[in-house]
Design an enzyme around this catalytic site. Structure first.
Site, PDB file in Angstrom:
ATOM      1  N   CYS A 104       0.827  -1.209   0.000  1.00  0.00           N
ATOM      2  CA  CYS A 104       0.000   0.000   0.000  1.00  0.00           C
ATOM      3  C   CYS A 104       0.867   1.266   0.000  1.00  0.00           C
ATOM      4  O   CYS A 104       1.509   1.575  -0.992  1.00  0.00           O
ATOM      5  CB  CYS A 104      -0.969  -0.053   1.180  1.00  0.00           C
ATOM      6  N   HIS A 105       0.926   1.984   1.117  1.00  0.00           N
ATOM      7  CA  HIS A 105       1.762   3.180   1.217  1.00  0.00           C
ATOM      8  C   HIS A 105       3.175   2.852   1.709  1.00  0.00           C
ATOM      9  O   HIS A 105       3.999   3.743   1.858  1.00  0.00           O
ATOM     10  CB  HIS A 105       1.114   4.207   2.153  1.00  0.00           C
TER      11      HIS A 105
END
Length: 171
Positions: A104-105
């Site tokens: 994800c991030h």
């Protein structure tokens, strides 16, 4: 033989992106060690479903003591990349070609560590352009494995593929 996996994490991590892979890693015989700003802290997930005890403060750790690095997503990686100690810790794993798992991030830490140049990777949609500017060859796929070392995924829906490929790299 189980591997020792450093997990850099702070408040507002994406709950399932930590809890699900960590459980799978442990079930496969690996040790998941949490590293935050200060030993003994408790960090809370973005969804408030998970609370994680920090086992080691970043100042008390040596990246040479670990076999792999796990970076859960959410807002945690963005906060951690503002701290040079976490950036340096992350860079060590990429420079030494040790396994790195970022979902994800999570790749935001890799961007700040300037370690994505020429690497195949993916991440959450909103950071894919940042990854491109950092020199990554971004692919919009559920999981991307680069050089049997870097495993990246985009979002919580990708956790099964992310975990499967991370475990393959640990073999």
């Amino acid at each position: 033989m189980g591997k020792k996996i450093a997990t850099v994490i702070t408040d507002l991590f994406e709950d399932s992106e930590y809890t699900e892979p960590a459980k799978e890693f442990e079930d496969a015989g690996h040790e998941v060690v949490t590293i935050g700003a200060k030993k003994g802290d408790t960090v809370i997930g973005k969804q408030k479903n998970a609370k994680v005890a920090i086992e080691y403060g970043i100042d008390d750790t040596d990246p040479n003591d670990f076999d792999a690095l796990f970076i859960p997503g959410g807002f945690s990686p963005d906060q951690l990349r503002a701290d040079d100690r976490f950036v340096k810790f992350t860079k060590h794993f990429m420079d030494e070609k040790k396994p790195v798992f970022a979902i994800c991030h999570g790749p935001q830490l890799l961007i700040t560590a300037k370690t994505l140049e020429g690497r195949d990777a993916t991440g959450y949609k909103s950071i894919q352009v940042d990854m491109e500017y950092a020199g990554a060859k971004v692919r919009d796929e559920e999981v991307v494995v680069c050089q049997n070392q870097l495993v990246t995924s985009r979002q919580p829906d990708d956790i099964p593929a992310f975990t499967r490929e991370s475990l393959n790299v640990l073999k």
